[in-house]
Design an enzyme around this catalytic site. Sequence first.
Site, PDB file in Angstrom:
ATOM      1  N   SER A   2      53.601  59.160  44.501  1.00 28.26           N
ATOM      2  CA  SER A   2      53.926  60.112  45.552  1.00 28.26           C
ATOM      3  C   SER A   2      53.316  61.484  45.314  1.00 28.26           C
ATOM      4  O   SER A   2      53.172  61.928  44.171  1.00 28.26           O
ATOM      5  CB  SER A   2      55.455  60.255  45.644  1.00 28.26           C
ATOM      6  OG  SER A   2      55.813  61.270  46.558  1.00 28.26           O
ATOM      7  N   GLY A   3      52.982  62.134  46.408  1.00 25.58           N
ATOM      8  CA  GLY A   3      52.578  63.538  46.352  1.00 25.58           C
ATOM      9  C   GLY A   3      53.776  64.457  46.359  1.00 25.58           C
ATOM     10  O   GLY A   3      53.625  65.679  46.350  1.00 25.58           O
ATOM     11  N   ARG A  56      51.977  75.010  51.262  1.00 26.02           N
ATOM     12  CA  ARG A  56      53.357  74.744  51.682  1.00 26.02           C
ATOM     13  C   ARG A  56      54.356  75.379  50.717  1.00 26.02           C
ATOM     14  O   ARG A  56      55.339  75.995  51.126  1.00 26.02           O
ATOM     15  CB  ARG A  56      53.595  73.236  51.783  1.00 26.02           C
ATOM     16  CG  ARG A  56      52.943  72.599  52.993  1.00 26.02           C
ATOM     17  CD  ARG A  56      53.170  71.108  53.058  1.00 26.02           C
ATOM     18  NE  ARG A  56      52.410  70.392  52.032  1.00 26.02           N
ATOM     19  CZ  ARG A  56      52.500  69.081  51.847  1.00 26.02           C
ATOM     20  NH1 ARG A  56      53.315  68.352  52.590  1.00 26.02           N
ATOM     21  NH2 ARG A  56      51.768  68.493  50.909  1.00 26.02           N
ATOM     22  N   ASP A  60      54.343  54.538  48.411  1.00 29.39           N
ATOM     23  CA  ASP A  60      54.522  55.948  48.724  1.00 29.39           C
ATOM     24  C   ASP A  60      56.030  56.170  48.886  1.00 29.39           C
ATOM     25  O   ASP A  60      56.775  55.204  49.123  1.00 29.39           O
ATOM     26  CB  ASP A  60      53.781  56.269  50.022  1.00 29.39           C
ATOM     27  CG  ASP A  60      54.043  57.680  50.508  1.00 29.39           C
ATOM     28  OD1 ASP A  60      54.099  58.604  49.683  1.00 29.39           O
ATOM     29  OD2 ASP A  60      54.198  57.844  51.742  1.00 29.39           O
ATOM     30  N   ASP A  96      57.742  59.448  50.515  1.00 28.86           N
ATOM     31  CA  ASP A  96      58.108  60.155  51.742  1.00 28.86           C
ATOM     32  C   ASP A  96      57.654  59.390  52.979  1.00 28.86           C
ATOM     33  O   ASP A  96      56.495  58.959  53.080  1.00 28.86           O
ATOM     34  CB  ASP A  96      57.494  61.550  51.760  1.00 28.86           C
ATOM     35  CG  ASP A  96      58.042  62.439  50.652  1.00 28.86           C
ATOM     36  OD1 ASP A  96      59.161  62.165  50.183  1.00 28.86           O
ATOM     37  OD2 ASP A  96      57.356  63.402  50.269  1.00 28.86           O
ATOM     38  N   LYS A 114      46.245  59.483  44.279  1.00 25.44           N
ATOM     39  CA  LYS A 114      46.920  58.186  44.282  1.00 25.44           C
ATOM     40  C   LYS A 114      45.955  57.078  43.871  1.00 25.44           C
ATOM     41  O   LYS A 114      46.331  56.146  43.162  1.00 25.44           O
ATOM     42  CB  LYS A 114      47.532  57.904  45.658  1.00 25.44           C
ATOM     43  CG  LYS A 114      48.716  58.804  45.983  1.00 25.44           C
ATOM     44  CD  LYS A 114      49.363  58.447  47.294  1.00 25.44           C
ATOM     45  CE  LYS A 114      50.551  59.353  47.572  1.00 25.44           C
ATOM     46  NZ  LYS A 114      51.222  59.044  48.858  1.00 25.44           N
ATOM     47  N   ASP A 157      52.187  55.479  54.395  1.00 31.34           N
ATOM     48  CA  ASP A 157      51.958  55.855  55.788  1.00 31.34           C
ATOM     49  C   ASP A 157      50.824  56.857  55.986  1.00 31.34           C
ATOM     50  O   ASP A 157      50.415  57.105  57.118  1.00 31.34           O
ATOM     51  CB  ASP A 157      53.235  56.475  56.369  1.00 31.34           C
ATOM     52  CG  ASP A 157      53.535  57.838  55.748  1.00 31.34           C
ATOM     53  OD1 ASP A 157      53.526  58.841  56.480  1.00 31.34           O
ATOM     54  OD2 ASP A 157      53.757  57.903  54.528  1.00 31.34           O
ATOM     55  N   GLU A 162      60.198  63.398  54.876  1.00 33.95           N
ATOM     56  CA  GLU A 162      59.172  64.030  54.052  1.00 33.95           C
ATOM     57  C   GLU A 162      59.919  65.028  53.174  1.00 33.95           C
ATOM     58  O   GLU A 162      60.436  66.038  53.657  1.00 33.95           O
ATOM     59  CB  GLU A 162      58.134  64.747  54.915  1.00 33.95           C
ATOM     60  CG  GLU A 162      57.195  63.818  55.675  1.00 33.95           C
ATOM     61  CD  GLU A 162      56.202  63.116  54.748  1.00 33.95           C
ATOM     62  OE1 GLU A 162      55.897  63.666  53.668  1.00 33.95           O
ATOM     63  OE2 GLU A 162      55.732  62.024  55.109  1.00 33.95           O
TER      64      GLU A 162
END
Length: 298
Positions: A181-182, A137, A92, A94, A230, A251, A101
């Site tokens: 990663s997102g 977001r 990952d 962030d 993912k 995380d 992040e």
Amino acid sequence: MEGLVSSGINPVCVFCCKKHQSLFVPSSTLHLKKRNNIASGIGVEIVKHSSPMVVVAAASSVGGAKVGHFENTIPSKETLDLWRKCSAVCFDVDSTVCLDEGIDELAEFCGAGKAVAEWTARAMGGSVPFEEALAARLKLFNPSLSQVQNFLEQRPPRLSPGIQELVQKLKANHMDVYLISGGFRQMINPVASILGIPKENIFANQLLFGSSGEFLGFDANEPTSRSGGKATAVQQLRKAHGYKALAMIGDGATDLEARRPGGADLFICYAGVQLREAVATKADWLVFNFEDLINSLE
């Protein structure tokens, strides 16, 4: 915005000066607050070098959650053997490879930091579907292309302590390294460049802009744009390369999801930046620093 290196911007690397007392048991926990890019409870000293600029963080007296009640901070023999046998490791980005992040930092730069950070906490804890949280977001601040470019120029990546050494160790052990990663490719490409990870080893989302640089949205075709993405990316890697053993390090809840049949064999929760207890308790191995992973490799 091909990368910070090509634009003449140096990365900011953060190094912990205090050594852990044992191989697998952390002597302290880092909990970083991102206001003004200064870690809470950590003394920060700017050391001037020609290149790159280095931020030395002395973790002298760091507050945080107690970690004694976790039973997975010391890996089982089975977990340790599997880790050493991995032919690929997925990270990952962030709050794992990087201290921040990314979407929260970009939102703060654009003036919507608090509201976006609240959504991020919910998404990483697994309380809302990731795709819902991502769209919500972005709608809060609709970043333009120029804002993203200015952000990348003014806020270079802050790498987690030890990540460069860990990636180098994995490569030396002939393990393939991926970033899953997102977050957004525009912000992850510079990180990959610093770590020497090829672009084809990146799975991430893509921000979309119009001809005038106006924000249009994100590419919903990317697997990482939705919950379970993912895991899908990891499954695609295993199918394409035939990896016999693969580890996912991260995380959040979306990282934990990658450990499933046909996906990651091993989930290592990295809590050196954020400790999410619901995720940490389900990990095969909980670590608070990358030094433990480096030292565990033969």
